[in-house]
Design an enzyme around this catalytic site. Sequence first.
Site, PDB file in Angstrom:
ATOM      1  N   SER A 105      -1.187  -1.563  -2.768  1.00 45.58           N
ATOM      2  CA  SER A 105      -1.829  -1.431  -1.461  1.00 45.58           C
ATOM      3  C   SER A 105      -1.045  -0.499  -0.545  1.00 45.58           C
ATOM      4  O   SER A 105      -0.834   0.657  -0.875  1.00 45.58           O
ATOM      5  CB  SER A 105      -2.034  -2.822  -0.854  1.00 45.58           C
ATOM      6  OG  SER A 105      -2.906  -2.776   0.232  1.00 45.58           O
ATOM      7  N   ASP A 250      -5.824   3.337   3.096  1.00 45.98           N
ATOM      8  CA  ASP A 250      -4.584   3.107   2.368  1.00 45.98           C
ATOM      9  C   ASP A 250      -4.808   3.447   0.897  1.00 45.98           C
ATOM     10  O   ASP A 250      -5.919   3.823   0.497  1.00 45.98           O
ATOM     11  CB  ASP A 250      -4.095   1.667   2.581  1.00 45.98           C
ATOM     12  CG  ASP A 250      -5.049   0.620   2.026  1.00 45.98           C
ATOM     13  OD1 ASP A 250      -6.241   0.946   1.832  1.00 45.98           O
ATOM     14  OD2 ASP A 250      -4.611  -0.514   1.789  1.00 45.98           O
ATOM     15  N   ASP A 252      -5.361   1.945  -1.901  1.00 46.97           N
ATOM     16  CA  ASP A 252      -6.403   1.306  -2.708  1.00 46.97           C
ATOM     17  C   ASP A 252      -7.712   1.127  -1.955  1.00 46.97           C
ATOM     18  O   ASP A 252      -8.634   0.472  -2.427  1.00 46.97           O
ATOM     19  CB  ASP A 252      -5.925  -0.032  -3.277  1.00 46.97           C
ATOM     20  CG  ASP A 252      -5.671  -1.087  -2.206  1.00 46.97           C
ATOM     21  OD1 ASP A 252      -5.236  -0.708  -1.107  1.00 46.97           O
ATOM     22  OD2 ASP A 252      -5.880  -2.288  -2.468  1.00 46.97           O
ATOM     23  N   ASP A 254      -8.821  -0.480   0.739  1.00 49.90           N
ATOM     24  CA  ASP A 254      -9.374  -1.723   1.300  1.00 49.90           C
ATOM     25  C   ASP A 254      -9.063  -1.860   2.782  1.00 49.90           C
ATOM     26  O   ASP A 254      -9.527  -2.800   3.424  1.00 49.90           O
ATOM     27  CB  ASP A 254      -8.914  -2.953   0.516  1.00 49.90           C
ATOM     28  CG  ASP A 254      -7.414  -3.207   0.578  1.00 49.90           C
ATOM     29  OD1 ASP A 254      -6.674  -2.378   1.147  1.00 49.90           O
ATOM     30  OD2 ASP A 254      -6.956  -4.245   0.042  1.00 49.90           O
TER      31      ASP A 254
END
Length: 469
Positions: A105, A250, A252, A254
Amino acid sequence: MALIKSISGIRGTIGGRSGDGLTPLDVVKFTAAYGYWVRQRHPENRTVVIGRDGRLSGEMVSKLVSATLQGLGLNVVDLGLSTTPTVELAVTGEKAAGGIILTASHNPIQWNALKLLNEDGEFISEKDGAEVLAIAESEAIDFAEVRKLGSYRTDDTWLQKHIDAILALPLVDREVIAARKFRIVVDAVNSTGGIVVPMLLEALGVETVQKLHCEPTGQFAHNPEPLPENLRDIIHEIEKNEYDLGIVVDPDVDRLALICEDGSPFGEEYTLVAVADYVLKNRPAESGPGNTVSNLSSTVALRDVTQKYGGKHSASAVGEVNVVALMKEVGAAIGGEGNGGIIYPDLHLGRDALVGIALFLTHLAKFGKSASILRRTYPNYYISKNKIELTPTIDVDAVLEQIKTKYAKNPINTIDGVKIEFDKEWVHLRKSNTEPIIRIYSESDTLSTADYLANKIISDIKEVISAKR
């Protein structure tokens, strides 16, 4: 080196000794434990979906994960470079027994992680996570014999399927977005958002998409956490040229942060507030007022907006799995976390920057004015976000207990760390699930007061720690 086992998955720094970092041995150990858990839970369903962000260690970790799952007799569907919400969608779309997302993340380049999903494409519960960790510690895992090894296939169609599912949502209006002829700049910190966010924007009819740090090389151009202090490049680009909006995700994809047309941050906390405002305002009358959920560390502005439309706001412990559980319980129309994480259950129950972008752009297009003017329509609160680095000798629970005792005369919530309520302010202290730190968040209607409260609590914590030495 660091290795952290929590409800957020298995997260660690690459390299070093096994057990001290996320080494190949650790990747295999925890993947095997998860795969064995999946096999016990779904003996008739052997499919597991995996996908990764763009970080440097991703390909190496992915090969280890795939081979380990195959060794357990599980059939791997590998999405390759993907996003956390896309993998979540693909788990249910492929009717899989679970999924693993390979991403740390917002953590820096040296980190990676195994984020573990159940058959619903949601993060596994704390109870399920404890079972996986127990299996890993026992190492009592039976692997498949040679004629029963699992299969492996790649599938690069899910990013487009994700976009198609977003475009099909009733509250996403491509025509009104296209009519505004938006000019947008995107910063994807050299990860997979650089692939999918421009794809989405073009599908939504955005006129100009300027890419900044959009090559998924894994060489992060700046600290990947989408906080204002890390976004100087996109702010400079907006100030230098004319754009309607800046979009930051970010690694990933999310979490979603927005930059207004004048270079000012829309406010990470206010991403969810604005999208919730749009969703609740346009909720079908026959459905009644919509409820919302955020975590204890998120702004009370969401509560204000929810109450404006007659709904009820509830606060959960920090962590997506906790937010999702409470959203199910109260039947929330929308929820998420104040770090720019939007969960829209009409699509799926996971934080999703892509659906956040589509809903926000529809909202902004229908609003008809600039992003900075839209931001000014919301209640003004300021959150001061701070942290204290931990050492192995610090007993964090004992420290938090002493702080709770010190402020016992104030309303206190202990479902996740310690949250202390003041007249119009709050301070929330908790151990991070992903880093060896104590997070101290405070909120007030002025930034100076929020900073003062945070610094006062930080001083109290340091005093407690010093007294114990």
